[in-house]
Design a protein around this motif. Structure first.
Motif, PDB file in Angstrom:
ATOM      1  N   HIS A 283       0.816  -1.141   0.112  1.00  0.00           N
ATOM      2  CA  HIS A 283      -0.063   0.133   0.206  1.00  0.00           C
ATOM      3  C   HIS A 283       0.777   1.056  -0.210  1.00  0.00           C
ATOM      4  O   HIS A 283       1.575   1.496   1.013  1.00  0.00           O
ATOM      5  CB  HIS A 283      -1.121   0.114   1.211  1.00  0.00           C
TER       6      HIS A 283
ATOM      7  N   ARG B 130      -3.311   5.279   2.705  1.00  0.00           N
ATOM      8  CA  ARG B 130      -3.303   3.471   3.998  1.00  0.00           C
ATOM      9  C   ARG B 130      -2.138   3.542   3.995  1.00  0.00           C
ATOM     10  O   ARG B 130      -1.143   4.115   5.694  1.00  0.00           O
ATOM     11  CB  ARG B 130      -3.431   2.135   3.661  1.00  0.00           C
ATOM     12  N   GLY B 131      -0.627   4.121   3.101  1.00  0.00           N
ATOM     13  CA  GLY B 131       0.414   3.768   3.660  1.00  0.00           C
ATOM     14  C   GLY B 131       0.947   4.554   4.237  1.00  0.00           C
ATOM     15  O   GLY B 131       1.979   4.268   5.673  1.00  0.00           O
TER      16      GLY B 131
ATOM     17  N   ALA C 250      -0.230   6.891   6.430  1.00  0.00           N
ATOM     18  CA  ALA C 250      -1.077   6.814   7.512  1.00  0.00           C
ATOM     19  C   ALA C 250      -0.358   5.811   8.620  1.00  0.00           C
ATOM     20  O   ALA C 250       0.161   5.627   9.580  1.00  0.00           O
ATOM     21  CB  ALA C 250      -3.002   6.240   7.583  1.00  0.00           C
ATOM     22  N   ASP C 251       0.115   4.163   7.715  1.00  0.00           N
ATOM     23  CA  ASP C 251       0.830   3.119   8.796  1.00  0.00           C
ATOM     24  C   ASP C 251       1.804   4.117   8.689  1.00  0.00           C
ATOM     25  O   ASP C 251       2.590   3.697   9.581  1.00  0.00           O
ATOM     26  CB  ASP C 251       0.969   2.406   7.835  1.00  0.00           C
ATOM     27  N   LEU C 252       3.104   4.591   8.050  1.00  0.00           N
ATOM     28  CA  LEU C 252       4.201   5.018   8.313  1.00  0.00           C
ATOM     29  C   LEU C 252       4.097   6.487   9.502  1.00  0.00           C
ATOM     30  O   LEU C 252       5.527   6.351   9.893  1.00  0.00           O
ATOM     31  CB  LEU C 252       4.674   6.252   6.871  1.00  0.00           C
ATOM     32  N   ASP C 253       2.910   7.126   9.345  1.00  0.00           N
ATOM     33  CA  ASP C 253       3.081   8.368  10.457  1.00  0.00           C
ATOM     34  C   ASP C 253       2.674   7.839  11.221  1.00  0.00           C
ATOM     35  O   ASP C 253       3.235   7.802  12.780  1.00  0.00           O
ATOM     36  CB  ASP C 253       1.505   9.426  10.190  1.00  0.00           C
ATOM     37  N   LYS C 254       1.789   6.362  11.753  1.00  0.00           N
ATOM     38  CA  LYS C 254       1.562   6.286  13.189  1.00  0.00           C
ATOM     39  C   LYS C 254       2.909   5.514  13.532  1.00  0.00           C
ATOM     40  O   LYS C 254       3.568   5.393  14.942  1.00  0.00           O
ATOM     41  CB  LYS C 254       1.046   4.958  13.800  1.00  0.00           C
ATOM     42  N   LEU C 255       3.783   4.393  12.668  1.00  0.00           N
ATOM     43  CA  LEU C 255       5.164   4.327  13.044  1.00  0.00           C
ATOM     44  C   LEU C 255       6.171   4.650  12.911  1.00  0.00           C
ATOM     45  O   LEU C 255       7.418   4.728  14.709  1.00  0.00           O
ATOM     46  CB  LEU C 255       6.028   3.564  11.787  1.00  0.00           C
TER      47      LEU C 255
ATOM     48  N   TYR D 109       6.495   2.474   2.018  1.00  0.00           N
ATOM     49  CA  TYR D 109       4.552   2.908   2.260  1.00  0.00           C
ATOM     50  C   TYR D 109       4.074   4.554   1.390  1.00  0.00           C
ATOM     51  O   TYR D 109       3.685   4.181   1.774  1.00  0.00           O
ATOM     52  CB  TYR D 109       5.037   3.389   3.835  1.00  0.00           C
TER      53      TYR D 109
END
Length: 380
Positions: free
Chosen positions: A45, A49-50, A52-57, A243
């Motif tokens: 992704h 979505r990708g 957002a996942d990277l931001d969380k990480l 991401y």
């Protein structure tokens, strides 16, 4: 279409029967392409979505790094992927990386300059690990004598081992890696590039062919960095370039414009030894051209056409006049004659299966991690 000698090339990418385990469907499409479509695309992704996942990480990395000098580690080779990753980590996400470089004695001048311009303009400190040259030289000569294709193991292993040594020494839990699906989704077949962390095979090669004990060379077993550090010390490898859309040509142009970074003729050519190894030794001695893997990855991710790749493959990776100079340069630097290096070139080719190895451990580990959903399997 299959030629009279059994040669066949994929109708979609440029992988061919120099990968002895390649298979084709009824349309002539190879298993590398099918693997990408069936196993990679559905879980890769690079949209919102990708991001957002990277931001969380990144938020997690920053939180865990509070009170520490560094919140992550980045190994710097001077190549495009690691250079662009460093920019993204520092400028886009405000991370505080420990930046390190492993000097194995083969840096090109372009690589040195690229590392320096990035470090200077980002106002970072660089930690450099210099490998004992006499040991590196002896280790590399042992691989030449072995007849194996992957004579770059001594450089690769030093980088991996040093990476994890730094993570453990500085108690940093996140390793940022420039590896990415966008340019590396097709993997080199094992017969071309066998695992550079198989300590059973490394010990066997050293015992048979190494002229001196490697007392200071940094070794790291697959158990140590895949199991001990990962699951008991919570050291995590993160690949941020997966991401978001990573278009290599655009990234390189950005690095040139923003930092004065210089491009290389081919991926991995930041090392003089790797240039010789991938551009001359592998294709001439073994018939393995790593550009097929690199170009096929770019074809599958829409960054190169198959026609462009085929045209590039008509030309040698290194011009003949440069190859002759590189051959002499490598021999001289290793302290041997051109005739001795030529002897290694002409000796019978060997496969990793000809020496003790731990392939079964890698196969078991890959199947287990895929089964529990920790890692995605990509064909090798």
């Amino acid at each position: 279409m299959v030629s009279h000698d059994g040669y066949r090339i994929c109708s979609n990418c440029v992988m061919d029967t120099t990968d002895s385990k390649i298979t084709f469907d009824e349309n002539g499409v190879c298993d590398h392409c099918r693997d990408f479509k069936e196993n990679v695309l559905p879980v890769w992704h690079t949209d919102e979505r990708g991001r957002a996942d990277l931001d969380k990480l990144v938020a997690k990395i920053k939180q865990d790094g509070k009170g520490r000098d560094f919140d992550c580690i980045i190994g710097m080779s001077g190549g495009a992927d690691s250079s662009y990753l460093l920019h993204v980590a520092v400028k886009d996400y405000g991370l505080r990386p420990l930046v390190f470089h492993v000097d194995g004695g083969w840096n090109s001048q372009i690589a040195v300059n690229n590392i320096n311009v990035m470090i200077d303009k980002l106002d970072l400190d660089l930690f450099t690990e210099v490998i004992n040259w006499e040991e590196m030289k002896a280790f590399q000569l042992a691989y030449f004598r072995s007849g194996l294709p992957n004579i770059d193991v001594p450089q690769d292993h030093a980088f991996i081992a040093t990476l994890y040594n730094f993570a453990e020494k500085y108690n940093v839990k996140y390793i940022l890696n420039g590896g990415n699906i966008s340019t590396e989704v097709v993997r080199n077949p094992l017969e071309w590039l066998y695992y550079g962390t198989d300590m059973r095979q490394i010990r066997a090669i050293c015992k048979l062919y190494c002229d001196m004990p490697l007392k200071t060379y940094p070794f790291s077993s697959v158990f140590r960095h895949k199991i001990l550090l990962r699951y008991f010390r919570n050291v995590r490898v993160v690949k941020p370039l997966n991401y978001f859309p990573y278009i290599k040509s655009q990234a390189m142009q950005f690095l040139q414009d923003e930092y004065g970074w210089e491009p290389y003729p081919q991926k991995h050519f930041e090392s003089r030894f790797t240039r010789f190894y991938e551009g001359y030794w592998l294709p001439k001695k073994f018939g393995f051209d790593t550009r097929k893997v690199q170009f096929s990855s770019l074809i599958l991710t829409g960054q190169m056409t198959r026609e462009e790749a085929l045209n590039k493959l008509k030309l040698p990776a290194i011009p003949e006049e440069d190859a002759s100079h590189d051959f002499e340069y490598v021999a001289t630097k290793l302290g041997i004659t051109v005739d001795e290096l030529q002897k290694y070139f002409e000796q019978p080719n060997k496969c990793y299966k000809d020496y003790p190895n731990q392939e079964f451990i890698y196969n078991f580990g890959a199947k287990f991690l895929k089964m529990i959903g920790v890692e995605r399997s990509i064909k090798r």
